[in-house]
Design an enzyme around this catalytic site. Structure first.
Site, PDB file in Angstrom:
ATOM      1  N   GLU A 281       0.824  -1.206   0.000  1.00  0.00           N
ATOM      2  CA  GLU A 281       0.000   0.000   0.000  1.00  0.00           C
ATOM      3  C   GLU A 281       0.860   1.259   0.000  1.00  0.00           C
ATOM      4  OE1 GLU A 281      -3.039   0.484  -0.601  1.00  0.00           O
ATOM      5  OE2 GLU A 281      -3.643  -1.601  -0.643  1.00  0.00           O
TER       6      GLU A 281
ATOM      7  N   TYR B 108      -6.161   6.824   4.784  1.00  0.00           N
ATOM      8  CA  TYR B 108      -6.368   5.774   3.782  1.00  0.00           C
ATOM      9  C   TYR B 108      -5.602   4.497   4.165  1.00  0.00           C
ATOM     10  CZ  TYR B 108      -5.652   2.798  -0.154  1.00  0.00           C
ATOM     11  OH  TYR B 108      -5.557   1.668  -0.928  1.00  0.00           O
TER      12      TYR B 108
ATOM     13  N   ASP C  29      -9.870   5.487  -1.637  1.00  0.00           N
ATOM     14  CA  ASP C  29      -8.719   5.983  -2.404  1.00  0.00           C
ATOM     15  C   ASP C  29      -9.250   6.734  -3.632  1.00  0.00           C
ATOM     16  OD1 ASP C  29      -9.599   4.019  -4.115  1.00  0.00           O
ATOM     17  OD2 ASP C  29      -7.685   2.983  -4.294  1.00  0.00           O
TER      18      ASP C  29
END
Ligand code: SF4
Length: 343
Positions: free
Chosen positions: A43, A126, A144
């Site tokens: 990520e 996020y 996102d």
């Protein structure tokens, strides 16, 4: 904008999860052996970078740092070296710092809730949400850029980004599945990246098209509305490629804080917008031009003019062989490659 509750969330989830179950992209950080460390690393790498571009970096990084402990205990120079090419080096610094914090304060294990994850260094809303949902399957509202696009089209949100972010987040939260957080987060992000794409959404195969206001109006690509981009300033500076008779290069290390912290670079005249003018580090005689490169940062554009000069000797602390370079920023790799090809 239509009423926020015009989409029945359970039917929406069923349609989306059914579509996702019928097939989706394979990614190494989504397979059954993926750990929270793998998902977190992916990520962080995926911020500003595409899945296809990330995969080789991800595999190379994991080969060198197979566990969170090995990352936490590595020197930062080594981490930066394995981050080379991904850009946005602050992410690598924060990754390292976060690994050290987890090792020291959490016995080497990630906390599992969104709120606890948010307290870790470098984890924004996020990343905390996506880790909570996809690594621990706990309820979280994962939003996102892909999800923002889907939601803005479903509801035809007229407010422009970035101001619309809170509205989009709230609407996304209404639709998110509280019982299947992992699958739902992966599915809605996959829908945004593979079907509801920025310029050619494939509405004919979209599993949630029946609820999509933009699809009904035929103006899908007008959403999300975006505020016009600001003009960014343009700077020009000089960088010196200094070599010695054996072909070794002069490099210097940047300060440990600030833009491109701790990375190595060619000496230069000061290329950051507010930097003090800097002089060449050695007395340079003949200097020959070897072209220029352009680079765009988020807040300014840069043209770097390149000069080459050969000196009899480079001090040992700045001397590097071209085939064994320390971690360089994307800007400096570009400058060095260009200069070496033009001397
Ligand atoms: Fe996106 Fe089209 Fe699906 Fe609407 S119908 S969510 S615009 S792909």
């Amino acid at each position: 904008m239509s009423q926020p509750n015009h989409i029945p969330s359970q039917q929406f989830q069923t349609a989306l999860l059914g579509w996702y179950a019928r097939g989706h992209r394979a990614m190494p950080w989504r397979d059954e052996n993926a750990t929270p460390y793998h998902i977190w690393l992916a990520e962080v790498m995926l911020q500003q970078t595409t899945v296809t571009a990330v995969i080789p970096y991800y595999q190379r990084f994991l080969h060198r740092f197979p566990t969170l402990q090995s990352l936490a205990e590595a020197p930062i120079d080594d981490v930066l070296h394995h981050w080379q090419g991904l850009g946005y080096y602050r992410r690598a610094h924060m990754l390292h710092k976060c690994a050290q914090t987890i090792l020291r304060d959490h016995n080497g294990h990630f906390p599992t809730t969104e709120s606890e994850l948010l307290n870790l260094p470098g984890l924004g809303p996020y990343t905390a949400a996506v880790l909570a949902a996809t690594a621990f399957n706990t309820a979280a509202n994962v939003v996102d850029g892909n999800v923002e696009r889907v939601i803005s089209r479903l509801y035809r949100i007229e407010q422009q980004l970035p101001a619309a972010r809170n509205t989009l987040r709230t609407l996304a939260g209404h639709l998110a599945s509280p019982t299947e957080p992992r699958l739902y987060a992966n599915a809605i992000m996959e829908l945004g990246s593979q079907v509801c794409t920025p310029t050619s959404p494939q509405c004919l195969i979209c599993p949630v098209a029946q609820w999509c206001q933009a699809n009904q109006h035929g103006d899908q690509t007008s959403y999300p509305r975006k505020a016009p981009k600001k003009q960014i300033p343009h700077h020009t500076a000089t960088a010196w490629l200094i070599t010695d008779p054996s072909g070794q290069l002069y490099l210097q290390q940047r300060p440990a804080t600030g833009l491109l912290a701790s990375l190595y670079e060619l000496p230069h005249s000061g290329w950051e917008p507010k930097s003090e003018p800097q002089h060449a580090p050695l007395a340079l005689d003949t200097q020959t031009e070897c072209g220029s490169i352009s680079h765009t940062f988020s807040h300014f554009k840069l043209t770097l003019n390149l000069l080459h000069t050969e000196v009899p000797e480079i001090p040992a602390s700045n001397r590097y062989a071209p085939d064994n370079l320390p971690a360089l920023s994307t800007l400096m790799r570009k400058a060095l490659t260009h200069a070496l090809a033009h001397i």
